[in-house]
Structure formats: C-alpha cells, structure tokens
Motif scaffolding. Structure first.
Motif, short mmCIF file in Angstrom:
data_model
loop_
_atom_site.label_atom_id
_atom_site.label_comp_id
_atom_site.label_asym_id
_atom_site.label_seq_id
_atom_site.Cartn_x
_atom_site.Cartn_y
_atom_site.Cartn_z
N MET A 54 1.03 -1.37 0.41
CA MET A 54 0.04 -0.10 0.43
C MET A 54 0.85 1.49 0.09
O MET A 54 2.10 1.41 0.94
N SER A 55 0.98 2.49 -1.34
CA SER A 55 1.55 2.80 -0.99
C SER A 55 0.98 4.57 -0.33
O SER A 55 -0.25 4.46 -0.53
N SER A 56 1.82 4.91 0.70
CA SER A 56 1.27 6.24 1.39
C SER A 56 1.02 7.02 0.59
O SER A 56 0.51 8.61 0.68
N ASP A 57 2.35 6.83 -0.64
CA ASP A 57 1.98 7.95 -1.58
C ASP A 57 0.77 8.61 -2.72
O ASP A 57 0.31 9.46 -1.96
N LEU A 58 0.06 7.21 -2.74
CA LEU A 58 -0.84 6.95 -3.72
C LEU A 58 -2.09 7.66 -2.29
O LEU A 58 -3.25 8.26 -2.86
N ARG A 59 -2.10 7.19 -1.42
CA ARG A 59 -3.07 7.63 0.09
C ARG A 59 -2.60 9.05 -0.25
O ARG A 59 -4.47 9.53 0.38
N ALA A 60 -2.69 9.83 0.20
CA ALA A 60 -1.61 11.01 0.14
C ALA A 60 -2.26 11.69 -1.01
O ALA A 60 -3.06 13.04 -0.76
N GLU A 61 -2.27 11.25 -2.09
CA GLU A 61 -2.89 12.00 -3.24
C GLU A 61 -4.11 11.41 -3.62
O GLU A 61 -4.98 12.82 -3.76
N LEU A 62 -4.63 10.87 -3.12
CA LEU A 62 -6.24 11.13 -3.15
C LEU A 62 -6.52 11.42 -2.09
O LEU A 62 -7.56 11.93 -2.00
N LYS A 63 -6.01 11.51 -1.27
CA LYS A 63 -6.44 12.54 0.26
C LYS A 63 -7.21 14.34 -0.33
O LYS A 63 -7.97 15.05 0.25
N GLU A 64 -5.83 13.98 -0.83
CA GLU A 64 -5.95 15.38 -1.66
C GLU A 64 -6.73 15.77 -3.04
O GLU A 64 -7.78 17.13 -2.73
N ASN A 65 -7.15 14.50 -3.36
CA ASN A 65 -8.24 14.68 -4.17
C ASN A 65 -10.00 14.67 -3.20
O ASN A 65 -10.70 14.85 -4.09
N LEU A 66 -10.23 13.90 -2.01
CA LEU A 66 -10.84 14.43 -1.11
C LEU A 66 -11.74 15.19 -1.60
O LEU A 66 -11.13 17.01 -1.00
N ASP A 67 -13.21 15.30 -1.88
CA ASP A 67 -14.15 16.16 -1.81
C ASP A 67 -15.62 16.47 -1.45
O ASP A 67 -15.90 15.38 -1.27
N GLU A 68 -16.02 17.53 -1.13
CA GLU A 68 -17.80 17.68 -1.28
C GLU A 68 -18.40 18.47 -2.78
O GLU A 68 -17.84 19.04 -3.16
N ALA A 69 -20.23 17.23 -3.16
CA ALA A 69 -20.04 17.87 -3.73
C ALA A 69 -21.77 17.55 -3.85
O ALA A 69 -21.99 17.10 -2.65
N GLU A 70 -22.12 18.72 -4.06
CA GLU A 70 -23.59 18.45 -4.41
C GLU A 70 -24.78 17.52 -5.21
O GLU A 70 -23.80 17.34 -6.18
N TRP A 71 -25.10 17.08 -4.99
CA TRP A 71 -26.31 16.19 -6.11
C TRP A 71 -26.21 16.95 -7.36
O TRP A 71 -26.23 16.01 -8.30
N ASP A 72 -26.86 17.35 -7.90
CA ASP A 72 -26.71 18.50 -8.99
C ASP A 72 -25.87 17.93 -9.23
O ASP A 72 -25.42 17.70 -10.32
N TRP A 73 -24.30 18.46 -9.24
CA TRP A 73 -23.27 17.94 -9.95
C TRP A 73 -23.23 16.91 -10.13
O TRP A 73 -21.67 16.70 -10.88
N LEU A 74 -23.35 16.00 -9.26
CA LEU A 74 -22.76 14.77 -9.72
C LEU A 74 -23.91 13.83 -10.21
O LEU A 74 -23.74 12.45 -11.25
N ILE A 75 -25.26 14.77 -10.81
CA ILE A 75 -26.52 13.97 -12.35
C ILE A 75 -25.37 13.46 -13.73
O ILE A 75 -25.74 12.47 -13.81
N PRO A 76 -24.76 14.01 -14.29
CA PRO A 76 -23.77 14.13 -15.54
C PRO A 76 -22.53 12.98 -15.17
O PRO A 76 -22.97 12.02 -16.25
N HIS A 77 -22.25 12.95 -14.12
CA HIS A 77 -21.72 11.39 -13.62
C HIS A 77 -22.68 10.05 -14.15
O HIS A 77 -21.76 9.11 -14.28
N VAL A 78 -23.72 10.11 -12.48
CA VAL A 78 -24.84 9.56 -12.78
C VAL A 78 -25.41 9.07 -14.68
O VAL A 78 -25.52 6.87 -14.77
N GLN A 79 -25.29 9.97 -15.20
CA GLN A 79 -25.60 9.68 -16.90
C GLN A 79 -25.18 9.10 -17.19
O GLN A 79 -25.22 8.42 -18.19
#
Length: 97
Positions: free
Chosen positions: A1-26
């Motif tokens: 398990m690469s701690s670099d990857l985990r650190a990179e993923l942690k930086e990419n953690l975000d919050e989004a509203e459902w409205d923003w996710l709809i195109p990705h669901v589609q």
C-alpha cells in the motif's frame, strides 16, 4: 500500500452536491460507498486493482451503483451533499448525513 497514493487520494477528497453528480450518474460512473467503509480505503483498493477487496464489498452491497430509489430521494433534494473521490473513470460518493 503506497502512502504516496493515499496522500494523493486524500488531496482529491472533496464534497459535492447531488446536482453536480448527475452528469456522472448519466454516464454510469458513480459508485456509492456505504458509510461503514472509509472512502480512501475504497479508492485505494480500486486504484491498486485489489479486485478481491472490491468484489467482497460489492458482494456485501457496501459499494454499488446508485439505486433508482436513492436517485429519486436525491433528485428531490438536489443540494444533498456527498463526500467524493474521483478514481478515473469512476466518481466514488458517500452520503454526508
């Protein structure tokens, strides 16, 4: 398990509203992660192609595509917020209660 990857993923953690996710669901790219799981753990497993872990979570219904019922609920509250993590081509989401 690469701690670099985990650190990179942690930086990419975000919050989004459902409205923003709809195109990705589609485009069928959203994966809902159960609250019982750590979003970073799931992202790491997918990024590292750890299929046995991922398959186990799928079998236990801890990660899944959003159901029609879930999407109906979220469509009625488009400001519903989620923790998000993009692991190309997927968008992992976890409800914020």
């Amino acid at each position: 398990m690469s701690s670099d990857l985990r650190a990179e993923l942690k930086e990419n953690l975000d919050e989004a509203e459902w409205d923003w996710l709809i195109p990705h669901v589609q485009r069928d790219a959203v994966i809902v992660v159960a609250l019982a799981l750590d979003l970073l753990d799931v992202g790491e497993a997918i990024a590292n192609d750890r299929t046995s872990s991922v398959q186990q979570w799928i079998d236990q219904q801890l990660i899944a595509k959003p159901t029609t019922v879930q999407m109906g609920e979220w469509n009625s509250d488009r400001t519903k917020r989620f923790h998000t993590l993009i692991i190309q081509p997927y968008v992992l989401v976890q409800e914020i209660n």
